[in-house]
Write an enzyme that holds these catalytic residues in place. Structure first.
Site, PDB file in Angstrom:
ATOM      1  N   ASN A  66       2.230   1.445   4.381  1.00  0.00           N
ATOM      2  CA  ASN A  66       2.554   0.162   5.037  1.00  0.00           C
ATOM      3  C   ASN A  66       2.310   0.221   6.548  1.00  0.00           C
ATOM      4  O   ASN A  66       3.020  -0.389   7.323  1.00  0.00           O
ATOM      5  CB  ASN A  66       3.995  -0.278   4.723  1.00  0.00           C
ATOM      6  CG  ASN A  66       4.335  -1.710   5.134  1.00  0.00           C
ATOM      7  OD1 ASN A  66       5.450  -2.002   5.541  1.00  0.00           O
ATOM      8  ND2 ASN A  66       3.395  -2.611   5.038  1.00  0.00           N
ATOM      9  N   CYS A 112       0.865  -1.190   0.000  1.00  0.00           N
ATOM     10  CA  CYS A 112       0.000   0.000   0.000  1.00  0.00           C
ATOM     11  C   CYS A 112       0.895   1.231   0.000  1.00  0.00           C
ATOM     12  O   CYS A 112       2.066   1.139  -0.387  1.00  0.00           O
ATOM     13  CB  CYS A 112      -0.992  -0.023   1.161  1.00  0.00           C
ATOM     14  SG  CYS A 112      -0.252   0.002   2.806  1.00  0.00           S
ATOM     15  N   CYS A 147      -1.389   0.669   7.443  1.00  0.00           N
ATOM     16  CA  CYS A 147      -2.827   0.378   7.563  1.00  0.00           C
ATOM     17  C   CYS A 147      -3.228  -0.841   6.730  1.00  0.00           C
ATOM     18  O   CYS A 147      -3.375  -1.950   7.258  1.00  0.00           O
ATOM     19  CB  CYS A 147      -3.674   1.578   7.153  1.00  0.00           C
ATOM     20  SG  CYS A 147      -3.387   3.055   8.159  1.00  0.00           S
ATOM     21  N   ARG A 148      -3.391  -0.655   5.420  1.00  0.00           N
ATOM     22  CA  ARG A 148      -3.996  -1.716   4.599  1.00  0.00           C
ATOM     23  C   ARG A 148      -3.102  -2.919   4.370  1.00  0.00           C
ATOM     24  O   ARG A 148      -3.536  -4.064   4.544  1.00  0.00           O
ATOM     25  CB  ARG A 148      -4.434  -1.129   3.243  1.00  0.00           C
ATOM     26  CG  ARG A 148      -5.540  -0.118   3.370  1.00  0.00           C
ATOM     27  CD  ARG A 148      -5.700   0.679   2.104  1.00  0.00           C
ATOM     28  NE  ARG A 148      -4.545   1.545   1.872  1.00  0.00           N
ATOM     29  CZ  ARG A 148      -4.351   2.271   0.799  1.00  0.00           C
ATOM     30  NH1 ARG A 148      -5.243   2.226  -0.185  1.00  0.00           N
ATOM     31  NH2 ARG A 148      -3.284   3.039   0.676  1.00  0.00           N
ATOM     32  N   SER A 149      -1.843  -2.695   3.947  1.00  0.00           N
ATOM     33  CA  SER A 149      -1.017  -3.871   3.624  1.00  0.00           C
ATOM     34  C   SER A 149      -0.616  -4.694   4.850  1.00  0.00           C
ATOM     35  O   SER A 149      -0.598  -5.926   4.754  1.00  0.00           O
ATOM     36  CB  SER A 149       0.185  -3.513   2.738  1.00  0.00           C
ATOM     37  OG  SER A 149       1.050  -2.608   3.359  1.00  0.00           O
ATOM     38  N   ASP A 175      -8.246   3.624   1.481  1.00  0.00           N
ATOM     39  CA  ASP A 175      -7.316   4.065   2.523  1.00  0.00           C
ATOM     40  C   ASP A 175      -8.111   4.558   3.746  1.00  0.00           C
ATOM     41  O   ASP A 175      -8.862   5.529   3.637  1.00  0.00           O
ATOM     42  CB  ASP A 175      -6.462   5.206   1.932  1.00  0.00           C
ATOM     43  CG  ASP A 175      -5.374   5.652   2.870  1.00  0.00           C
ATOM     44  OD1 ASP A 175      -5.354   5.200   4.034  1.00  0.00           O
ATOM     45  OD2 ASP A 175      -4.529   6.460   2.431  1.00  0.00           O
TER      46      ASP A 175
HETATM   47  P1  4NP Z   1      -1.801   2.782   4.171  1.00  0.00           P
HETATM   48  O1  4NP Z   1      -2.440   4.127   4.755  1.00  0.00           O
HETATM   49  O2  4NP Z   1      -1.268   3.145   2.800  1.00  0.00           O
HETATM   50  O3  4NP Z   1      -2.965   1.861   4.105  1.00  0.00           O
HETATM   51  O4  4NP Z   1      -0.738   2.356   5.147  1.00  0.00           O
HETATM   52  C1  4NP Z   1      -1.733   5.317   4.834  1.00  0.00           C
HETATM   53  C2  4NP Z   1      -0.958   5.575   5.949  1.00  0.00           C
HETATM   54  C3  4NP Z   1      -0.262   6.761   6.039  1.00  0.00           C
HETATM   55  C4  4NP Z   1      -0.347   7.688   5.027  1.00  0.00           C
HETATM   56  C5  4NP Z   1      -1.112   7.425   3.901  1.00  0.00           C
HETATM   57  C6  4NP Z   1      -1.807   6.225   3.815  1.00  0.00           C
HETATM   58  N1  4NP Z   1       0.361   8.921   5.125  1.00  0.00           N
HETATM   59  O5  4NP Z   1       0.203   9.747   4.208  1.00  0.00           O
HETATM   60  O6  4NP Z   1       1.099   9.126   6.077  1.00  0.00           O
END
Ligand code: 4NP
Length: 157
Positions: free
Chosen positions: A14, A11, A16-18, A128
């Site tokens: 790294n 994702c 939340c989703r992945s 997200d």
């Molecule tokens: P992820 O979510 O891609 O599912 O881990 C996010 C976590 C942090 C951010 C963006 C998406 N960020 O911009 O910090």
């Protein structure tokens, strides 16, 4: 074991989703006693959260399903594109990013949107939840658990 199937969940951050997807798939594989067949990891395209544990909300929701997430965030490496057999991305931005890093067209067929493996006819992206509520994290958890079942079936298990 060199002939394990190598699976990488990807994702943006790294956190939340992945890692949620990695945990759900790992848990499913463990339940089915198939751990010996797979090597599983996750990463982000950004590196914004390098070294961090998953978001507290991601961990809390996973833990409610009995899944403890201990992964540390890391950025996608060029070598991952060769080393892994399946690169499972969460959204279109991740998809474009991973494809753009590939130097050979022949490896592009390793990239899949994870939500293509869902059991219903909903969207093929895992949204997200970072700026969302705990309900959004619950939805992500439900979706990655469902997609894990579909993906394992796709692999013939
Ligand atoms: P992820 O979510 O891609 O599912 O881990 C996010 C976590 C942090 C951010 C963006 C998406 N960020 O911009 O910090």
């Amino acid at each position: 074991m060199e002939n394990k199937i190598k699976i990488l969940f990807i994702c943006l951050g790294n956190i939340c989703r992945s890692p949620a997807a990695e945990g759900a798939f790992r848990n499913l594989v463990k339940e089915r006693n198939l751990e010996y067949k797979f090597e599983i990891d996750s990463c982000g395209t950004s590196g914004y959260h390098d070294g961090e544990l998953p978001d507290p909300r991601t961990r809390k929701v996973a833990l409610k399903r009995g899944i403890e997430l201990t992964h540390r965030s890391r950025k996608l490496r060029q070598s991952d594109l060769d080393n892994y057999d399946y690169l499972l991305v969460m959204d279109d931005q991740n998809f474009r990013e991973v494809i753009s890093l590939m130097r050979e067209d022949s490896v592009k067929n390793k990239v899949f949107k994870f939500a293509k493996f869902r059991s219903d006819s909903g969207s093929d992206i895992v949204p997200d939840p970072y700026y969302g509520t705990e309900k959004d994290f619950e939805s992500v958890q439900n979706l990655v658990e469902d997609c894990s079942i579909g993906f394992l079936k796709f692999l013939g298990e």
